[in-house]
Design an enzyme around this catalytic site. Sequence first.
Site, mmCIF file in Angstrom:
data_model
loop_
_atom_site.group_PDB
_atom_site.id
_atom_site.type_symbol
_atom_site.label_atom_id
_atom_site.label_comp_id
_atom_site.label_asym_id
_atom_site.label_seq_id
_atom_site.Cartn_x
_atom_site.Cartn_y
_atom_site.Cartn_z
ATOM 1 C CE1 TYR A 62 53.207 6.990 69.383
ATOM 2 C CE2 TYR A 62 53.603 8.898 70.784
ATOM 3 C CZ TYR A 62 52.753 8.127 70.013
ATOM 4 O OH TYR A 62 51.441 8.497 69.876
ATOM 5 C CE1 TYR B 255 51.316 9.996 66.993
ATOM 6 C CE2 TYR B 255 49.021 10.672 66.845
ATOM 7 C CZ TYR B 255 50.075 10.187 67.584
ATOM 8 O OH TYR B 255 49.909 9.871 68.915
#
Length: 385
Positions: free
Chosen positions: A290, A340
């Site tokens: 991440y 994103y």
Amino acid sequence: MAREDVMKDATAIVGIGQTPFAKRLPESEKALACRAVLQALDDAGISPSEVDGFASYTMEETDEVEVAKAIGAGDVTFFSKVGYGGGGSCATVAHLAAALATGQATVGVAWRSRKRGSGPRPWRNTTAQLPTPAQWTRPFGLLRPADEIGMLTRRYMHEYGATRDHLFNVALACRNRANQNPAAMMYERPLTREMYMTSRWISEPLCLFDNCLETDGALACVLVSADRARDCRRKPVYVHSAAQGLPAQHHGMVNYWCDDPLRGPAWTAAQQLWKHADFTPQDVDVAQIYDAFTALIPLSLEGYGFCGRGEGAAFTEGGALEVGGRLPLNTSGGGLSEAYVHGFNLITEGVRQLRGTSTAQVPDAATCLVTAGEGVPTSALLLRS
């Protein structure tokens, strides 16, 4: 029967889907969600009427009732939502895997749909951001996640000698992979060191290229039992191990008053993940870690055991994160350079790597670590082919 015996390799991801990614898409979040879900089901060769399990984020604006009706699902016997934004991505798959392994559902769908590129900026309204612990930070200038992680990054640099060049290594690796991925928002948009070093500050020491994109788009995946997976349209990708992590006394991205603010939720999730796995970090062929901010990568590399404490920045040197390096990273471009969508694209890229269909394929990849947001209560998956 032990928990690891119930869960390990008992389920598989057999379908993935995604919409285009863009700064602005005309469709609603609901329409995007349904497009991604239907594409994932088609990828798996499974009818929407067979879906009886759903998992999504608490921040997902389209709930399972609306998705189930819109796609034509049958009776639904399992549904869950996971909190903490990007920290919940892998947990959606973990919840479905648990439900399938214990007979609560037979076909599970997880998804995330988001119009963050064209939607409102949630961090501008400080009065709406004042639950504990934000009541102690927002009024004093830590208004956005970038501000909170900026403070954490400065502490990490002070403690371990990390530099902006180390953060650039992360940004560059993600951008290089996006340059190979036609679906990425940063496709054919190279990044140079000069561009990075002269870009504007977002929250010092984090510059423009240390921050993830703002994206409209949606993604989804389909899970079934390992037995059924063998008969599905695509090569199955097995959920070997899954974990969530919320450390004692944790306060989110503003964890500065903790005894050890640089030991985040990744450490807790990692202990659980590796405890129930047949593999170690050294067995991981490719990782999707991440990357809402570049600084989260060194912290996660340490937390998940790829290097020692304080060694995450140095780990990025010498092309270690590139394909052919020590740990090929975020091979679709990640949140920094593909899109994103709260980390869900890291899951779908992990599936593509183990299918052998990535645009930046790691040769003979058989194991993939996927992680959710570090700094918030988090989750992780260990996938295998």
